[in-house]
Scaffold this motif. Structure first.
Motif, PDB file in Angstrom:
ATOM      1  N   ILE A   1      -4.242   7.469   3.637  1.00 55.55           N
ATOM      2  CA  ILE A   1      -5.062   6.342   2.967  1.00 55.55           C
ATOM      3  C   ILE A   1      -5.535   5.852   4.372  1.00 55.55           C
TER       4      ILE A   1
ATOM      5  N   HIS B   1       0.251   8.629   6.489  1.00 55.74           N
ATOM      6  CA  HIS B   1      -0.306   8.460   4.978  1.00 55.74           C
ATOM      7  C   HIS B   1      -1.607   8.805   4.746  1.00 55.74           C
TER       8      HIS B   1
ATOM      9  N   THR C   1       1.850  12.625   2.538  1.00 59.82           N
ATOM     10  CA  THR C   1       2.407  11.750   3.544  1.00 59.82           C
ATOM     11  C   THR C   1       3.151  12.679   4.498  1.00 59.82           C
TER      12      THR C   1
ATOM     13  N   LEU D   1       2.227   5.980  -2.615  1.00 60.50           N
ATOM     14  CA  LEU D   1       2.475   7.130  -2.075  1.00 60.50           C
ATOM     15  C   LEU D   1       3.753   7.608  -1.724  1.00 60.50           C
TER      16      LEU D   1
ATOM     17  N   TRP E   1       0.771  -1.262  -0.004  1.00 58.48           N
ATOM     18  CA  TRP E   1       0.029  -0.054   0.073  1.00 58.48           C
ATOM     19  C   TRP E   1       0.850   1.327   0.138  1.00 58.48           C
ATOM     20  N   GLN E   2       2.013   1.152   0.443  1.00 63.54           N
ATOM     21  CA  GLN E   2       2.889   2.284   0.788  1.00 63.54           C
ATOM     22  C   GLN E   2       3.652   2.925  -0.575  1.00 63.54           C
TER      23      GLN E   2
ATOM     24  N   LEU F   1      -7.009   1.896   5.362  1.00 63.62           N
ATOM     25  CA  LEU F   1      -7.168   0.567   4.854  1.00 63.62           C
ATOM     26  C   LEU F   1      -8.283   0.020   5.567  1.00 63.62           C
TER      27      LEU F   1
END
Length: 179
Positions: free
Chosen positions: A125, A123, A156, A12, A8-9, A127
């Protein structure tokens, strides 16, 4: 079975965030890792090149594990069963010890207040699943921001805190000095 959002990172990351990550590792002279993170790193970093591969392969790696981890990655040693005592010894021996991942280890270090600095990356996002850093059992702890927050173009935010004295205070938000 597995985590559905692995990687996922990656989307970003940008040049600015990469610079922040590199700066965060400047001067690192040892890694303190949980067994799972150590196993993942040991399978990956010895076969890589570049700044982080050079750093991670060069410095001592201290592995916190109750079991018998594979210590074949050069510089890997298991810490003794007294984690608090072992961490104090490691901190006496090294100036800049970094913990990467290793969430169970991080939670223990937070609970025992065995850290000088806490680097957090927030971040942009959500999840909805995954491990929580500040899970039940976290000890109320004061920290202080030691440099202004830095945000990357992709959103971020990098926050760097130091351990502060005391425990969190409470108050009345309706009090005149809180307005």
């Amino acid at each position: 079975m597995g985590f559905p959002f692995g990687g996922w990172q990656a989307p970003l990351m940008d040049e600015y965030a990469g610079t922040q990550v590199s700066a965060a590792y400047e001067g690192t002279d040892a890694l303190l890792l949980g067994r799972r993170t150590h196993d993942i790193f040991a399978a990956y970093w010895p076969h890589q090149e570049g700044e982080f591969a050079t750093l991670f392969n060069r410095v001592p790696k201290y592995v916190a594990s109750r079991g018998r981890p594979d210590l074949s990655w050069a510089g890997s040693v298991q810490v003794g069963p007294d984690l608090a005592g072992a961490v104090r010894e490691i901190r006496d021996r090294h100036e800049h010890v970094k913990v990467v991942g290793s969430l169970h280890l991080v939670q223990t270090l937070l609970r025992e207040k065995l850290f000088d600095r806490l680097d957090l990356w927030v971040h942009p996002i959500v999840l909805g699943v995954g491990k929580k850093v500040f899970e039940s059992g976290a000890v109320p702890t004061n920290v202080t921001l030691i440099e202004p927050p830095a945000a990357s173009p992709k959103g971020t935010v990098y926050l760097r805190y130091a351990l502060a004295d005391g425990t969190p205070r409470t108050g009345d938000m309706s009090a005149p000095d809180n307005l």
